[in-house]
Motif scaffolding. Structure first.
Motif, PDB file in Angstrom:
ATOM      1  N   THR A  16     -72.520 -29.925  69.419  1.00 53.59           N
ATOM      2  CA  THR A  16     -73.532 -30.631  68.642  1.00 53.59           C
ATOM      3  C   THR A  16     -74.788 -30.865  69.482  1.00 53.59           C
ATOM      4  O   THR A  16     -74.721 -31.436  70.567  1.00 53.59           O
ATOM      5  CB  THR A  16     -72.981 -31.997  68.156  1.00 53.59           C
ATOM      6  OG1 THR A  16     -71.797 -31.762  67.413  1.00 53.59           O
ATOM      7  CG2 THR A  16     -73.996 -32.725  67.299  1.00 53.59           C
ATOM      8  N   VAL A  17     -75.912 -30.373  68.950  1.00 50.36           N
ATOM      9  CA  VAL A  17     -77.186 -30.607  69.629  1.00 50.36           C
ATOM     10  C   VAL A  17     -77.429 -32.116  69.661  1.00 50.36           C
ATOM     11  O   VAL A  17     -77.139 -32.813  68.694  1.00 50.36           O
ATOM     12  CB  VAL A  17     -78.336 -29.906  68.867  1.00 50.36           C
ATOM     13  CG1 VAL A  17     -79.681 -30.215  69.527  1.00 50.36           C
ATOM     14  CG2 VAL A  17     -78.090 -28.411  68.798  1.00 50.36           C
ATOM     15  N   VAL A  39     -71.384 -35.584  75.897  1.00 50.91           N
ATOM     16  CA  VAL A  39     -70.138 -34.864  76.181  1.00 50.91           C
ATOM     17  C   VAL A  39     -70.037 -34.448  77.650  1.00 50.91           C
ATOM     18  O   VAL A  39     -68.941 -34.406  78.210  1.00 50.91           O
ATOM     19  CB  VAL A  39     -69.909 -33.640  75.250  1.00 50.91           C
ATOM     20  CG1 VAL A  39     -69.851 -34.089  73.803  1.00 50.91           C
ATOM     21  CG2 VAL A  39     -70.923 -32.543  75.486  1.00 50.91           C
ATOM     22  N   ASN A  40     -71.196 -34.185  78.272  1.00 55.53           N
ATOM     23  CA  ASN A  40     -71.129 -33.841  79.695  1.00 55.53           C
ATOM     24  C   ASN A  40     -70.537 -34.983  80.504  1.00 55.53           C
ATOM     25  O   ASN A  40     -69.842 -34.771  81.489  1.00 55.53           O
ATOM     26  CB  ASN A  40     -72.534 -33.537  80.237  1.00 55.53           C
ATOM     27  CG  ASN A  40     -73.051 -32.208  79.741  1.00 55.53           C
ATOM     28  OD1 ASN A  40     -72.288 -31.382  79.253  1.00 55.53           O
ATOM     29  ND2 ASN A  40     -74.358 -31.999  79.863  1.00 55.53           N
ATOM     30  N   GLN A  41     -70.829 -36.185  80.059  1.00 55.50           N
ATOM     31  CA  GLN A  41     -70.337 -37.328  80.810  1.00 55.50           C
ATOM     32  C   GLN A  41     -68.944 -37.784  80.369  1.00 55.50           C
ATOM     33  O   GLN A  41     -68.125 -38.167  81.201  1.00 55.50           O
ATOM     34  CB  GLN A  41     -71.320 -38.496  80.688  1.00 55.50           C
ATOM     35  CG  GLN A  41     -70.926 -39.661  81.588  1.00 55.50           C
ATOM     36  CD  GLN A  41     -72.019 -40.714  81.680  1.00 55.50           C
ATOM     37  OE1 GLN A  41     -73.095 -40.585  81.100  1.00 55.50           O
ATOM     38  NE2 GLN A  41     -71.736 -41.783  82.417  1.00 55.50           N
TER      39      GLN A  41
END
Ligand SMILES: *[C@@H]1O[C@H](CO)[C@@H](O)[C@H](O)[C@H]1NC(C)=O
Length: 252
Positions: free
Chosen positions: A170-171, A177-179
């Motif tokens: 999801t933009v 999400v990286n974290q």
């Protein structure tokens, strides 16, 4: 009329008090008087349905409880109820570990923790196992505390990530999400595998070139961790060191 009833009641109590765990003392500790189940004995879920486990492993006469000394269902560890049988125990741990009070010997809970963990592994609580603030530290330093032994040091810090994988693409959610969804979205910075000793071996991703400014430390303990060698300890991935102590460790 009352006296015989009371008698039955007290005899009943006495026999409960006399109950002993018996031959298989895995996942127990001695509380000074008795061997009692540790919290790690019941920390996992059965892989079979609980109702199935209660049929396969009938109570004897009560199921194990944390801090209790109920006898295990005898076929959790034995064919004849007396001699310890490794195959019976292995099967029980793989299917009905919780019912048998054998969670601590399942693969997810049986590995070595870091030699110099940043937190006291024996003090890790169930709440910490679920907590976004703690999960990644626990996964790298105290994997056995939360059943992270098979995760190779990579976990989602928010447990709900796995409910909806579409979040990974999801933009606008990428920073999130990286974290927080490193496992579900494949964002762990390095490959981490358990070695034969059960400790984690990490392959640091390549370093980040030169820079003049660093992102702020996210931990307030970086100075003391640095003194203990955290910045150069390859037990932690470069990404982990950067995430906690980028400034102190001077990682771009
Ligand atoms: C734990 O289980 C193993 C078999 O897998 C057995 O050899 C050992 O004696 C048990 N440990 C205790 C403390 O009962």
């Amino acid at each position: 009329m009352l006296a015989p009833l009371l008698f039955v009641f007290f005899v009943g109590l006495a026999s409960v008090a006399r109950a002993q765990i018996g031959k298989d003392l895995n996942c127990t500790k001695n509380d000074g008087t008795d061997d009692v189940y540790t919290d790690r004995a019941l920390i996992c879920s059965n892989t079979q349905k609980d109702a199935v486990c209660e049929v396969l492993y009938p109570k004897n006469p009560d199921y194990p409880t944390v801090g209790g000394k109920e006898a295990r269902p005898s076929n959790c560890f034995s064919k004849d109820g007396t001699e310890l049988d490794q195959d019976m125990q292995k099967t029980a741990a793989a299917t009905c570990a919780k019912t048998c009070g054998l969670c601590c010997i399942t693969d997810a809970y049986k590995c070595d923790d870091a030699k110099f963990p940043r937190i006291k592994c024996s003090g890790v609580t169930n709440a910490q196992c679920q907590s976004p603030e703690w999960r990644t530290i626990i996964a790298s330093d105290c994997p056995s505390a939360c059943g992270f032994c098979n995760e190779g040091g990579c976990v989602d810090s928010v447990v709900e990530c796995a409910n909806d994988r579409s979040i990974c693409t999801t933009v606008g959610m990428q920073d999130f999400v990286n974290q927080y969804c490193q496992k579900t979205c494949d964002r762990c910075a390095s490959t981490t595998a358990a070695n034969s000793n059960g400790g984690a071996v990490t392959t640091p991703s390549s370093g980040g070139g030169s820079c003049t400014s660093y992102q702020a430390d996210s931990s307030t303990a970086c100075a003391s961790w640095a003194t203990n060698g955290f910045c150069t300890n390859t037990f932690y991935t470069l990404a982990q060191r950067k995430a906690y102590c980028a400034r102190t460790c001077r990682i771009c």
